[in-house]
Write an enzyme that holds these catalytic residues in place. Structure first.
Site, PDB file in Angstrom:
ATOM      1  N   ASP A 240       1.900   4.358   8.558  1.00 25.72           N
ATOM      2  CA  ASP A 240       1.319   3.142   7.988  1.00 25.72           C
ATOM      3  C   ASP A 240      -0.127   3.442   7.589  1.00 25.72           C
ATOM      4  O   ASP A 240      -0.929   3.863   8.428  1.00 25.72           O
ATOM      5  CB  ASP A 240       1.385   2.045   9.062  1.00 25.72           C
ATOM      6  N   ILE A 241      -0.444   3.196   6.344  1.00 23.50           N
ATOM      7  CA  ILE A 241      -1.789   3.508   5.825  1.00 23.50           C
ATOM      8  C   ILE A 241      -2.883   2.738   6.594  1.00 23.50           C
ATOM      9  O   ILE A 241      -3.992   3.236   6.758  1.00 23.50           O
ATOM     10  CB  ILE A 241      -1.860   3.232   4.301  1.00 23.50           C
TER      11      ILE A 241
ATOM     12  N   ASN B 111      -3.694  -4.312  -7.241  1.00 22.53           N
ATOM     13  CA  ASN B 111      -3.391  -4.711  -8.618  1.00 22.53           C
ATOM     14  C   ASN B 111      -4.712  -5.057  -9.295  1.00 22.53           C
ATOM     15  O   ASN B 111      -5.752  -5.115  -8.636  1.00 22.53           O
ATOM     16  CB  ASN B 111      -2.371  -5.852  -8.667  1.00 22.53           C
TER      17      ASN B 111
ATOM     18  N   GLY C 169       3.145  -5.345  -0.544  1.00 22.95           N
ATOM     19  CA  GLY C 169       3.164  -3.921  -0.203  1.00 22.95           C
ATOM     20  C   GLY C 169       1.927  -3.475   0.562  1.00 22.95           C
ATOM     21  O   GLY C 169       1.459  -4.139   1.485  1.00 22.95           O
TER      22      GLY C 169
ATOM     23  N   ASP D 225      -1.141  -3.364  -0.404  1.00 16.16           N
ATOM     24  CA  ASP D 225      -2.235  -4.308  -0.628  1.00 16.16           C
ATOM     25  C   ASP D 225      -2.204  -5.428   0.423  1.00 16.16           C
ATOM     26  O   ASP D 225      -3.221  -5.734   1.064  1.00 16.16           O
ATOM     27  CB  ASP D 225      -2.047  -4.892  -2.037  1.00 16.16           C
TER      28      ASP D 225
ATOM     29  N   SER E  30       2.203   3.384  -6.786  1.00 15.84           N
ATOM     30  CA  SER E  30       3.162   2.958  -7.846  1.00 15.84           C
ATOM     31  C   SER E  30       4.640   3.058  -7.467  1.00 15.84           C
ATOM     32  O   SER E  30       5.490   2.669  -8.267  1.00 15.84           O
ATOM     33  CB  SER E  30       2.940   3.716  -9.174  1.00 15.84           C
ATOM     34  N   THR E  31       4.964   3.585  -6.276  1.00 13.55           N
ATOM     35  CA  THR E  31       6.399   3.784  -5.971  1.00 13.55           C
ATOM     36  C   THR E  31       7.067   2.563  -5.351  1.00 13.55           C
ATOM     37  O   THR E  31       8.250   2.607  -5.024  1.00 13.55           O
ATOM     38  CB  THR E  31       6.615   4.982  -5.026  1.00 13.55           C
ATOM     39  N   GLY E  32       6.301   1.489  -5.167  1.00 15.60           N
ATOM     40  CA  GLY E  32       6.879   0.276  -4.577  1.00 15.60           C
ATOM     41  C   GLY E  32       7.182  -0.745  -5.655  1.00 15.60           C
ATOM     42  O   GLY E  32       8.087  -0.565  -6.482  1.00 15.60           O
TER      43      GLY E  32
ATOM     44  N   TYR F 204       5.743  -1.291  -8.299  1.00 10.06           N
ATOM     45  CA  TYR F 204       5.592  -0.770  -9.662  1.00 10.06           C
ATOM     46  C   TYR F 204       6.697   0.225 -10.058  1.00 10.06           C
ATOM     47  O   TYR F 204       6.643   0.798 -11.159  1.00 10.06           O
ATOM     48  CB  TYR F 204       4.195  -0.182  -9.859  1.00 10.06           C
TER      49      TYR F 204
END
Ligand code: ADP
Length: 172
Positions: free
Chosen positions: A10-11, A24, A32, A34, A122-124, A126
């Site tokens: 987890d980031i 965004n 996500g 964010d 971008s892999t979620g 987006y």
């Protein structure tokens, strides 16, 4: 060439100088990564983002750009927000995805940070295909940025972690 560490996790839990947010363009929160960063980091991050919107970033942050704020209550010192491109099957937006990684490292270096952790931008929401995103991330993060000594990719689920790992092996 930077040594890139891959971890599944987890980031928001990373003890590094900078964590990167897959934001965004509004900078005012989303889902996500964010959502997780704003939830765990507390209101100080959103407050800092609102100030950016009231100042230099009146129209929001452009795709591929990066900007730093406090990390609030997160263990990291700063959050660098970047806006990944939405996947397109008809237009090659790879350069913009590479810009996210490159500009985030440059923004971190400007702060005096040494260590930085990224999600798979971008892999979620987006929808960028993970294999392609892994290749772009690994190639771009290998570029040296003065002052940055530790680069970590934090992959949330095992499938994404495995794809990144396979592509990192291929580069060796
Ligand atoms: P984007 O809008 O750029 O696609 P998302 O936040 O939707 O960004 O997803 C980017 C990637 O981050 C996805 O692979 C998603 O599974 C992953 N992710 C979601 N939450 C976290 C988290 N807390 N830590 C690390 N990665 C996460």
């Amino acid at each position: 060439m930077n040594l890139i560490e891959l971890v599944q996790g987890d980031i928001t839990e990373q003890h590094v100088d900078v964590v990167v947010n897959a934001a965004n363009s509004s900078l005012l929160g989303g889902g996500g990564v964010d959502g997780a960063i704003h939830r765990k980091g507390g209101p100080a991050i959103l407050e800092a983002c609102r100030k950016l919107r009231a100042g230099h970033y009146g129209r929001g942050l452009k795709t591929g750009q990066a900007v730093a704020t406090t990390a609030g209550k997160l263990p990291a010192r700063w959050v660098v927000h970047t806006v990944g491109p939405v996947w397109s099957a008809t237009e090659d937006r790879s350069g913009l995805l590479a810009d996210c990684y490159r500009n985030s490292m440059l923004a971190a270096a400007e702060l005096g940070a040494c260590s930085i952790a990224f999600p798979a931008i971008s892999t979620g929401i987006y929808r960028w295909p993970v294999e392609s995103a892994a290749k772009i991330a690994l190639t771009t993060l290998a570029e040296e940025v003065p002052g940055i000594t530790s680069v970590r990719l934090v992959l949330f689920d095992k499938k994404t972690y495995d794809v990144f790992s396979e592509n990192a092996q291929d580069k060796k």
